[in-house]
Motif scaffolding. Structure first.
Motif, PDB file in Angstrom:
ATOM      1  N   TRP A 186      -0.034  -7.201  -0.789  1.00 27.00           N
ATOM      2  CA  TRP A 186       0.621  -7.812  -0.081  1.00 27.00           C
ATOM      3  C   TRP A 186       2.215  -7.404  -0.550  1.00 27.00           C
ATOM      4  CZ3 TRP A 186       4.907 -10.940  -1.820  1.00 27.00           C
ATOM      5  CH2 TRP A 186       5.570 -11.784  -0.957  1.00 27.00           C
ATOM      6  N   TYR A 187       2.052  -7.583  -1.862  1.00 24.89           N
ATOM      7  CA  TYR A 187       3.462  -7.054  -2.645  1.00 24.89           C
ATOM      8  C   TYR A 187       3.926  -5.618  -2.170  1.00 24.89           C
ATOM      9  CZ  TYR A 187       7.094  -7.429  -6.236  1.00 24.89           C
ATOM     10  OH  TYR A 187       8.267  -7.578  -7.199  1.00 24.89           O
ATOM     11  N   LEU A 188       3.073  -4.848  -2.123  1.00 24.66           N
ATOM     12  CA  LEU A 188       3.406  -3.125  -1.605  1.00 24.66           C
ATOM     13  C   LEU A 188       3.877  -3.365  -0.236  1.00 24.66           C
ATOM     14  CD1 LEU A 188       0.164  -1.381  -3.046  1.00 24.66           C
ATOM     15  CD2 LEU A 188       2.926  -1.420  -3.822  1.00 24.66           C
ATOM     16  N   ASN A 189       3.407  -4.138   0.694  1.00 24.27           N
ATOM     17  CA  ASN A 189       3.740  -3.866   2.076  1.00 24.27           C
ATOM     18  C   ASN A 189       5.000  -5.006   2.261  1.00 24.27           C
ATOM     19  OD1 ASN A 189       1.428  -2.490   3.002  1.00 24.27           O
ATOM     20  ND2 ASN A 189       0.306  -4.300   3.197  1.00 24.27           N
ATOM     21  N   ASN A 190       5.222  -5.823   1.517  1.00 26.16           N
ATOM     22  CA  ASN A 190       6.276  -6.779   1.753  1.00 26.16           C
ATOM     23  C   ASN A 190       7.519  -6.753   0.815  1.00 26.16           C
ATOM     24  OD1 ASN A 190       5.321  -8.364   4.243  1.00 26.16           O
ATOM     25  ND2 ASN A 190       3.499  -8.440   2.749  1.00 26.16           N
ATOM     26  N   ILE A 203       0.346   4.951  -7.542  1.00 26.10           N
ATOM     27  CA  ILE A 203       0.030   3.536  -7.014  1.00 26.10           C
ATOM     28  C   ILE A 203      -1.498   2.944  -7.512  1.00 26.10           C
ATOM     29  CG2 ILE A 203      -0.354   2.215  -4.931  1.00 26.10           C
ATOM     30  CD1 ILE A 203       2.197   3.349  -5.173  1.00 26.10           C
ATOM     31  N   TRP A 204      -1.250   1.699  -8.148  1.00 25.91           N
ATOM     32  CA  TRP A 204      -2.367   1.060  -8.942  1.00 25.91           C
ATOM     33  C   TRP A 204      -2.571  -0.199  -7.889  1.00 25.91           C
ATOM     34  CZ3 TRP A 204      -2.720  -1.421 -14.232  1.00 25.91           C
ATOM     35  CH2 TRP A 204      -3.710  -1.964 -14.342  1.00 25.91           C
ATOM     36  N   LEU A 205      -3.234  -0.378  -6.995  1.00 21.65           N
ATOM     37  CA  LEU A 205      -3.491  -1.189  -6.111  1.00 21.65           C
ATOM     38  C   LEU A 205      -4.384  -2.273  -6.246  1.00 21.65           C
ATOM     39  CD1 LEU A 205      -3.324  -2.381  -2.968  1.00 21.65           C
ATOM     40  CD2 LEU A 205      -5.343  -0.776  -2.563  1.00 21.65           C
ATOM     41  N   PRO A 214     -10.379  -0.048   0.304  1.00 16.38           N
ATOM     42  CA  PRO A 214      -9.105  -1.171   0.614  1.00 16.38           C
ATOM     43  C   PRO A 214      -8.823  -1.249   1.816  1.00 16.38           C
ATOM     44  CG  PRO A 214      -8.682   0.447  -1.071  1.00 16.38           C
ATOM     45  CD  PRO A 214      -9.700   1.073  -0.553  1.00 16.38           C
ATOM     46  N   ILE A 215      -8.218  -2.343   2.557  1.00 15.16           N
ATOM     47  CA  ILE A 215      -7.609  -2.475   3.670  1.00 15.16           C
ATOM     48  C   ILE A 215      -6.071  -1.859   3.678  1.00 15.16           C
ATOM     49  CG2 ILE A 215      -6.814  -4.154   5.353  1.00 15.16           C
ATOM     50  CD1 ILE A 215      -8.854  -6.177   4.285  1.00 15.16           C
ATOM     51  N   PHE A 216      -5.614  -1.899   2.561  1.00 18.23           N
ATOM     52  CA  PHE A 216      -4.295  -1.252   2.432  1.00 18.23           C
ATOM     53  C   PHE A 216      -4.178   0.257   2.990  1.00 18.23           C
ATOM     54  CE2 PHE A 216      -1.151   1.442  -0.294  1.00 18.23           C
ATOM     55  CZ  PHE A 216      -0.014   0.757   0.135  1.00 18.23           C
ATOM     56  N   GLN A 217      -3.183   0.497   4.072  1.00 25.97           N
ATOM     57  CA  GLN A 217      -3.200   1.572   4.635  1.00 25.97           C
ATOM     58  C   GLN A 217      -2.457   2.850   3.819  1.00 25.97           C
ATOM     59  OE1 GLN A 217      -4.578   1.895   7.927  1.00 25.97           O
ATOM     60  NE2 GLN A 217      -5.482   0.214   7.183  1.00 25.97           N
TER      61      GLN A 217
END
Length: 244
Positions: A186-190, A203-205, A214-217
């Motif tokens: 959420w933080y990475l996207n928003n 990037i450490w997700l 991950p769902i992260f794109q």
């Protein structure tokens, strides 16, 4: 007998769908089995730890197949004092993780509200290492304080956060270490413009989804996939990670 068998397979085609079905079942089982091993692949079992994990028995951790660790160096208070503090287990964890053959990176819980504060946090990490080698980056840990917006850095905008990360990374790289940012999906996207971070920023997700990926794109280098891992040598739950 052989002639009868040949005649059966030549004249009776009922066996064809059954054979196809069996082959599909075997292929599905192989794919499913491989997916289950994605997270626990040999050499790709990692943890991240801090003083909250207590006294870690690192030899047991290594024997349990853990190959890398991300260790909290310290952080900055999110209240008015804004003081920088050392993780009380940092020195011990760094020494014993390396002594037991793990690859190591470190992270700093940031509450920087300016580029100058970010540079000070990066320098703190460098000073704490005292020249120690790292196989993995130094990460700036960026996240909401979950205090209803009362954290000193909670109200920053994307551009301010991007600049803070880039300032932190520049200092880290100038000392010969790799740099990165830790944040949840959420933080990475928003809250960040990931494409505006300095090139090469790792990037450490953080994303917990009960999936094998991950769902992260976006691109990521390390995936923290659960907070409820269990590893020999650590009492209670521990965060688990894998490399991309």
């Amino acid at each position: 007998m052989k002639q009868k068998i040949r005649a059966f397979f030549r004249n009776d085609k009922k066996w064809v769908p059954w054979l196809i079905r069996i082959l599909c079942m075997i292929l599905a089982a192989l794919v499913f089995g491989m997916s289950l091993r994605v997270i626990s692949v040999t050499g790709n079992k990692g943890i991240d730890v801090s003083s909250h994990n207590g006294k870690i028995r690192w030899s047991e951790v290594r024997k349990d197949g853990v190959s890398f660790a991300l260790i909290r160096c310290g952080g900055r208070a999110y209240g008015r004092s804004a003081r920088i503090y050392e993780d009380t287990e940092f020195r011990r964890n760094l020494t014993h993780a390396h002594r037991n053959g793990l690859k190591v990176g470190i992270y700093f819980y940031s509450q920087a509200t300016s580029e100058d504060e970010a540079r000070a946090e990066a320098q703190y990490c460098i000073d704490a290492l005292k020249g120690a080698n790292l196989e993995l980056p130094i990460y700036i840990d960026m996240e909401e304080t979950q205090t209803g917006g009362r954290g000193r850095a909670d109200g920053l905008n994307r551009e301010q956060r991007d600049n803070i990360i880039n300032a932190f990374s520049k200092v880290v790289r100038s000392k010969g270490y790799d740099a990165g940012v830790y944040a949840n999906r959420w933080y990475l996207n928003n809250c960040l413009n990931v494409d505006k971070l300095r090139k090469g920023t790792s990037i450490w997700l953080a994303e917990y989804n009960n999936r094998t990926s991950p769902i992260f794109q976006g691109d990521w280098d390390i995936w923290q996939y659960t907070q409820k891992g269990q590893v020999a040598g650590i009492d209670g739950y521990v965060d688990m990670n894998r490399l991309s």
